[in-house]
Scaffold this motif. Structure first.
Motif, PDB file in Angstrom:
ATOM      1  N   MET A 123     -60.446   0.803  19.293  1.00  0.00           N
ATOM      2  CA  MET A 123     -59.129   0.202  19.355  1.00  0.00           C
ATOM      3  C   MET A 123     -59.000  -0.618  20.631  1.00  0.00           C
ATOM      4  O   MET A 123     -59.692  -0.365  21.601  1.00  0.00           O
ATOM      5  CB  MET A 123     -58.051   1.285  19.253  1.00  0.00           C
ATOM      6  N   ARG A 124     -58.131  -1.569  20.613  1.00  0.00           N
ATOM      7  CA  ARG A 124     -57.860  -2.395  21.790  1.00  0.00           C
ATOM      8  C   ARG A 124     -56.722  -1.755  22.579  1.00  0.00           C
ATOM      9  O   ARG A 124     -55.742  -1.296  22.008  1.00  0.00           O
ATOM     10  CB  ARG A 124     -57.466  -3.804  21.343  1.00  0.00           C
ATOM     11  N   ALA A 125     -56.859  -1.737  23.899  1.00  0.00           N
ATOM     12  CA  ALA A 125     -55.814  -1.181  24.764  1.00  0.00           C
ATOM     13  C   ALA A 125     -54.564  -2.054  24.688  1.00  0.00           C
ATOM     14  O   ALA A 125     -54.670  -3.279  24.627  1.00  0.00           O
ATOM     15  CB  ALA A 125     -56.309  -1.103  26.196  1.00  0.00           C
ATOM     16  N   PRO A 126     -53.370  -1.450  24.692  1.00  0.00           N
ATOM     17  CA  PRO A 126     -52.136  -2.235  24.612  1.00  0.00           C
ATOM     18  C   PRO A 126     -51.883  -3.086  25.861  1.00  0.00           C
ATOM     19  O   PRO A 126     -51.167  -4.079  25.787  1.00  0.00           O
ATOM     20  CB  PRO A 126     -51.038  -1.193  24.418  1.00  0.00           C
ATOM     21  N   ILE A 127     -52.457  -2.711  26.993  1.00  0.00           N
ATOM     22  CA  ILE A 127     -52.390  -3.513  28.227  1.00  0.00           C
ATOM     23  C   ILE A 127     -53.732  -3.410  28.930  1.00  0.00           C
ATOM     24  O   ILE A 127     -54.486  -2.464  28.736  1.00  0.00           O
ATOM     25  CB  ILE A 127     -51.251  -3.055  29.184  1.00  0.00           C
ATOM     26  N   ASP A 140     -62.963  -1.612  28.321  1.00  0.00           N
ATOM     27  CA  ASP A 140     -64.035  -1.649  27.337  1.00  0.00           C
ATOM     28  C   ASP A 140     -63.751  -0.736  26.152  1.00  0.00           C
ATOM     29  O   ASP A 140     -64.135  -1.043  25.030  1.00  0.00           O
ATOM     30  CB  ASP A 140     -65.365  -1.240  27.980  1.00  0.00           C
ATOM     31  N   GLN A 141     -63.106   0.384  26.417  1.00  0.00           N
ATOM     32  CA  GLN A 141     -62.861   1.342  25.361  1.00  0.00           C
ATOM     33  C   GLN A 141     -61.482   1.968  25.539  1.00  0.00           C
ATOM     34  O   GLN A 141     -61.108   2.347  26.647  1.00  0.00           O
ATOM     35  CB  GLN A 141     -63.927   2.433  25.388  1.00  0.00           C
ATOM     36  N   ALA A 142     -60.744   2.081  24.456  1.00  0.00           N
ATOM     37  CA  ALA A 142     -59.434   2.725  24.454  1.00  0.00           C
ATOM     38  C   ALA A 142     -59.379   3.661  23.253  1.00  0.00           C
ATOM     39  O   ALA A 142     -59.788   3.292  22.156  1.00  0.00           O
ATOM     40  CB  ALA A 142     -58.328   1.676  24.366  1.00  0.00           C
ATOM     41  N   ILE A 191     -50.158   7.439  23.012  1.00  0.00           N
ATOM     42  CA  ILE A 191     -50.699   7.636  24.361  1.00  0.00           C
ATOM     43  C   ILE A 191     -52.189   7.343  24.265  1.00  0.00           C
ATOM     44  O   ILE A 191     -52.889   7.923  23.434  1.00  0.00           O
ATOM     45  CB  ILE A 191     -50.455   9.072  24.866  1.00  0.00           C
ATOM     46  N   VAL A 192     -52.658   6.421  25.079  1.00  0.00           N
ATOM     47  CA  VAL A 192     -54.029   5.930  24.971  1.00  0.00           C
ATOM     48  C   VAL A 192     -54.808   6.279  26.245  1.00  0.00           C
ATOM     49  O   VAL A 192     -54.312   6.078  27.363  1.00  0.00           O
ATOM     50  CB  VAL A 192     -54.031   4.399  24.749  1.00  0.00           C
ATOM     51  N   TYR A 193     -56.010   6.795  26.057  1.00  0.00           N
ATOM     52  CA  TYR A 193     -56.903   7.092  27.177  1.00  0.00           C
ATOM     53  C   TYR A 193     -57.888   5.944  27.336  1.00  0.00           C
ATOM     54  O   TYR A 193     -58.475   5.484  26.347  1.00  0.00           O
ATOM     55  CB  TYR A 193     -57.671   8.396  26.925  1.00  0.00           C
ATOM     56  N   VAL A 194     -58.065   5.485  28.578  1.00  0.00           N
ATOM     57  CA  VAL A 194     -59.062   4.459  28.879  1.00  0.00           C
ATOM     58  C   VAL A 194     -59.966   4.973  29.999  1.00  0.00           C
ATOM     59  O   VAL A 194     -59.497   5.559  30.967  1.00  0.00           O
ATOM     60  CB  VAL A 194     -58.430   3.099  29.262  1.00  0.00           C
TER      61      VAL A 194
END
Length: 184
Positions: free
Chosen positions: A1-5, A9-11, A41-44
């Motif tokens: 997935m693409r990070a919202p902000i 490289d990885q979300a 809630i996204v982890y990067v």
């Protein structure tokens, strides 16, 4: 997935990578009851060598400077009693410890908690403390400016990795109190 902000490289949705989080943060995500779904809630993954703010935003995206928040642990004292709390403010500000925090905690004196207290009480790494997964009963003071952002970059509980959290999710955390002027 693409990070919202940001440019990461990885979300990954946080519920899909609980092993990357510290125990208290993973437990909070697993047991999430907020108004915003946990999968938002996204982890990067981030590299600690780029932890310094100026280098971080140069590497991961300049817009992150205005979309990041710091979470710090404070200690309010009155008489012989000390009360710990967390403060979440935009990264471009500093916490008004001696004004807003002291009054909110009804403390005679307030200060930043020592590093060993902050990490020992939260179960998180210094430099990665996040408001998600803090000890039960802690007040979480959140600046209104953080809540107003669509997404906010904040610690993940460890130095390696960050969470991207919808701003309004902070207002729904257990113990959250949203305040104007917490960050100055």
């Amino acid at each position: 997935m693409r990070a919202p902000i940001g440019n990461f490289d990885q979300a990954t949705p946080a519920p899909d990578c609980l092993d990357e989080l510290t125990g208290p943060v993973a437990d909070a995500v697993r047991d999430w009851r907020g108004g915003v779904p946990a999968d938002r809630i996204v982890y990067v993954e981030t590299d600690p060598q780029w932890a310094d703010t100026a280098v971080f935003v140069e590497h991961y995206g300049r817009e992150l400077l205005e979309q990041s928040a710091n979470c710090v642990v404070v200690a309010g004292r009155r008489g012989g009693e000390t009360r710990l709390a967390a403060c979440v403010v935009p990264s471009t500000t500093r916490v008004d410890v001696n004004g807003v925090v002291r009054r909110q905690l009804d403390a005679r004196k307030a200060s930043f908690a020592p590093m060993d207290v902050a990490t020992g009480e939260t179960g998180m790494e210094y430099g990665g403390i996040t408001p998600i997964g803090l000890p039960e009963g802690w007040p979480i003071l959140v600046d209104q400016a953080v809540v107003d952002l669509p997404y906010v970059l904040v610690g993940s509980g460890r130095r390696r990795g960050k969470l991207l959290v919808p701003g309004k999710a902070f207002a729904g955390l257990p113990g959250a109190v949203v305040l104007d002027g917490l960050g100055v």
